[in-house]
Design a protein around this motif. Structure first.
Motif, PDB file in Angstrom:
ATOM      1  N   UNK A 126       6.431 -28.108 -20.000  1.00  0.00           N
ATOM      2  CA  UNK A 126       7.853 -27.262 -20.097  1.00  0.00           C
ATOM      3  C   UNK A 126       8.677 -27.080 -20.179  1.00  0.00           C
ATOM      4  N   UNK A 127       9.171 -26.334 -20.551  1.00  0.00           N
ATOM      5  CA  UNK A 127      10.637 -26.820 -21.674  1.00  0.00           C
ATOM      6  C   UNK A 127      11.563 -25.543 -20.062  1.00  0.00           C
ATOM      7  N   UNK A 128      11.130 -25.005 -19.596  1.00  0.00           N
ATOM      8  CA  UNK A 128      12.319 -24.287 -18.666  1.00  0.00           C
ATOM      9  C   UNK A 128      11.188 -23.623 -17.014  1.00  0.00           C
ATOM     10  N   UNK A 184       5.426 -10.068 -10.603  1.00  0.00           N
ATOM     11  CA  UNK A 184       6.580  -9.908 -10.298  1.00  0.00           C
ATOM     12  C   UNK A 184       6.814 -12.208  -9.588  1.00  0.00           C
ATOM     13  N   UNK A 185       5.453 -12.016  -9.270  1.00  0.00           N
ATOM     14  CA  UNK A 185       5.890 -14.013  -8.942  1.00  0.00           C
ATOM     15  C   UNK A 185       5.969 -14.897  -9.384  1.00  0.00           C
ATOM     16  N   UNK A 186       6.947 -15.377  -9.782  1.00  0.00           N
ATOM     17  CA  UNK A 186       7.655 -16.706 -10.338  1.00  0.00           C
ATOM     18  C   UNK A 186       6.339 -18.513 -10.222  1.00  0.00           C
ATOM     19  N   UNK A 187       5.628 -19.004 -10.830  1.00  0.00           N
ATOM     20  CA  UNK A 187       5.296 -19.597 -10.595  1.00  0.00           C
ATOM     21  C   UNK A 187       6.126 -20.980 -11.686  1.00  0.00           C
ATOM     22  N   UNK A 188       6.023 -21.866 -10.256  1.00  0.00           N
ATOM     23  CA  UNK A 188       5.986 -22.905 -10.990  1.00  0.00           C
ATOM     24  C   UNK A 188       5.489 -24.608 -10.832  1.00  0.00           C
ATOM     25  N   UNK A 189       5.383 -24.397 -12.654  1.00  0.00           N
ATOM     26  CA  UNK A 189       4.416 -26.413 -12.498  1.00  0.00           C
ATOM     27  C   UNK A 189       5.568 -27.218 -12.202  1.00  0.00           C
ATOM     28  N   UNK A 190       6.724 -27.014 -12.777  1.00  0.00           N
ATOM     29  CA  UNK A 190       7.237 -28.016 -12.852  1.00  0.00           C
ATOM     30  C   UNK A 190       9.078 -27.923 -12.868  1.00  0.00           C
ATOM     31  N   UNK A 233      -4.621 -26.821  -5.458  1.00  0.00           N
ATOM     32  CA  UNK A 233      -3.549 -26.479  -6.610  1.00  0.00           C
ATOM     33  C   UNK A 233      -2.987 -25.272  -6.994  1.00  0.00           C
ATOM     34  N   UNK A 234      -4.245 -24.589  -6.836  1.00  0.00           N
ATOM     35  CA  UNK A 234      -3.870 -22.778  -6.741  1.00  0.00           C
ATOM     36  C   UNK A 234      -3.324 -22.188  -6.517  1.00  0.00           C
ATOM     37  N   UNK A 235      -3.546 -22.362  -4.843  1.00  0.00           N
ATOM     38  CA  UNK A 235      -2.684 -21.951  -3.487  1.00  0.00           C
ATOM     39  C   UNK A 235      -0.910 -22.771  -3.713  1.00  0.00           C
ATOM     40  N   UNK A 236      -0.892 -23.822  -4.397  1.00  0.00           N
ATOM     41  CA  UNK A 236       0.579 -24.325  -4.447  1.00  0.00           C
ATOM     42  C   UNK A 236       1.050 -23.742  -5.186  1.00  0.00           C
ATOM     43  N   UNK A 237       0.707 -23.500  -6.569  1.00  0.00           N
ATOM     44  CA  UNK A 237       1.053 -22.392  -7.990  1.00  0.00           C
ATOM     45  C   UNK A 237       1.562 -21.622  -7.100  1.00  0.00           C
ATOM     46  N   UNK A 238       0.863 -21.075  -6.220  1.00  0.00           N
ATOM     47  CA  UNK A 238       0.769 -19.293  -6.204  1.00  0.00           C
ATOM     48  C   UNK A 238       2.037 -19.424  -5.113  1.00  0.00           C
ATOM     49  N   UNK A 239       2.354 -20.209  -4.118  1.00  0.00           N
ATOM     50  CA  UNK A 239       2.888 -20.182  -3.616  1.00  0.00           C
ATOM     51  C   UNK A 239       4.755 -21.683  -3.805  1.00  0.00           C
ATOM     52  N   UNK A 240       4.501 -21.790  -5.232  1.00  0.00           N
ATOM     53  CA  UNK A 240       5.654 -22.490  -5.194  1.00  0.00           C
ATOM     54  C   UNK A 240       6.987 -22.044  -5.353  1.00  0.00           C
ATOM     55  N   UNK A 241       7.950 -22.805  -6.060  1.00  0.00           N
ATOM     56  CA  UNK A 241       9.315 -22.713  -5.755  1.00  0.00           C
ATOM     57  C   UNK A 241      10.478 -23.040  -6.602  1.00  0.00           C
ATOM     58  N   UNK A 242      11.391 -23.655  -6.732  1.00  0.00           N
ATOM     59  CA  UNK A 242      12.685 -23.651  -7.555  1.00  0.00           C
ATOM     60  C   UNK A 242      12.705 -24.883  -6.527  1.00  0.00           C
TER      61      UNK A 242
END
Length: 322
Positions: free
Chosen positions: A218-220, A228-234, A259-268
């Motif tokens: 990831x670069x950002x 409309x749901x952002x997903x934050x791997x990093x 990990x799929x659930x964590x990605x769907x509920x990820x945040x900044x």
């Protein structure tokens, strides 16, 4: 100001009438040359032309992330020179538009055009870092030419999903988030390395992670959007730092659920974590090696199979209107 507008006529979320309205709005504020792309790689050629021109000050990409990627690679064909190269502006016209949204631009093309014109009047811009890939010296992929990416790249599972989506689009399927979800499931069912990954991450001769089946660079942030749901791997990834890596060493049913659930509920503030997860922040240069050829994607474009890719995070690579 003289500007070049690169228009992708196949942009999925803008009609010909909408594009005409946007062109007229931009032309009212600047000396605008609008060119419609006619073949894959045309946007890159246009970006290179702008970089070599002595009087083009701004390049506007009207299209999705693939169009933006091509324009950026054209602008930076001879390397980054943010003080002298034309600035980049983006009017989102694709299905996801990760780069534009990561910059804080509206996801609607008409609203984004208004925001762009306001930014130009007020002189708002920022210099962003980008990612660069190249063939690894001494590997079978040594001769692969360098390529820039704006928001993410991936070797392995996620690139396989991108490849499946491209195949479906070539068969006439519309690019939708539902299409991506279906291809994730199909890639998972057909993934031969679910429990024993083949990817090693190496930096300065040291192995930082091994046996990965998924590797997202990831670069950002966010990594991508599902609707409309952002997903934050990093979550810490930024245009102002080096590159971040998120990797998984297992894609069993339990691991996918977790990990799929964590990605769907990820945040900044919170990304996926666990014993099969690897998270690395602000890397300048590293290499991903694979024991078997794996698909590579950059900014959502499938680029074929690779066994070794070297990544470099280049800070302050390009000026962007925001």
């Amino acid at each position: 100001m003289r500007a070049l507008l690169v228009v992708n006529p196949a942009a999925t979320t803008t009609s010909a009438r909408t594009r005409d309205v946007l062109i007229h709005a931009l032309a009212s504020e600047m000396k605008l040359e609008a060119v419609t792309t006619e073949y894959r790689g045309h946007a890159r050629d246009l970006g290179q032309h702008a970089a070599q021109s002595e009087d083009i000050e701004l390049v506007v990409a009207l299209g999705g992330d693939g169009t933006v990627n091509e324009v950026v690679n054209g602008l930076l064909h001879a390397g980054p020179d943010p003080e002298n190269l034309p600035r980049l502006a983006v009017v989102p016209g694709g299905s996801t538009n990760v780069f534009a949204r990561a910059l804080g631009l509206p996801n609607d093309a008409v609203e984004a055009t208004g925001a762009l014109l306001d930014a130009l009047r007020e002189g708002r811009e920022r210099t962003v870092g980008l990612g660069l890939t190249s063939g690894t010296p001494g590997s079978d992929d040594e001769a692969v030419p360098p390529r820039w990416f704006t928001f993410n790249a991936g070797l392995g599972f996620d690139a396989g999903v991108v490849g499946r989506v491209e195949q479906q689009r070539e068969r006439g399927k519309k690019s939708t988030h539902a299409l991506y979800v279906r291809q994730v499931v199909r890639q998972l069912l057909g993934e031969p390395h679910r429990r024993h990954g083949t990817i090693t991450l190496e930096q300065d001769g040291e192995e930082l992670a091994t046996d990965l089946v998924l590797s997202i660079v990831s670069n950002t942030a966010p990594w991508t959007f599902l609707g409309n749901r952002p997903m934050y791997a990093s979550p810490k990834a930024s245009f102002d730092t080096g590159l971040d890596v998120f990797g998984l060493s297992r894609l069993s049913t339990a691991a996918v659920a977790r990990y799929g659930t964590q990605l769907l509920t990820s945040s900044p503030e919170r990304g996926p974590k666990g014993k099969h997860a690897v998270s690395l922040h602000d890397l300048t240069r590293f290499t991903l090696h694979s024991k078997a050829p794996l698909p590579l994607q950059m900014d959502g474009d499938h680029l074929g199979l690779r066994t070794s890719v070297t990544f470099t995070g280049v800070r302050r690579a390009l000026r962007v209107i925001v």
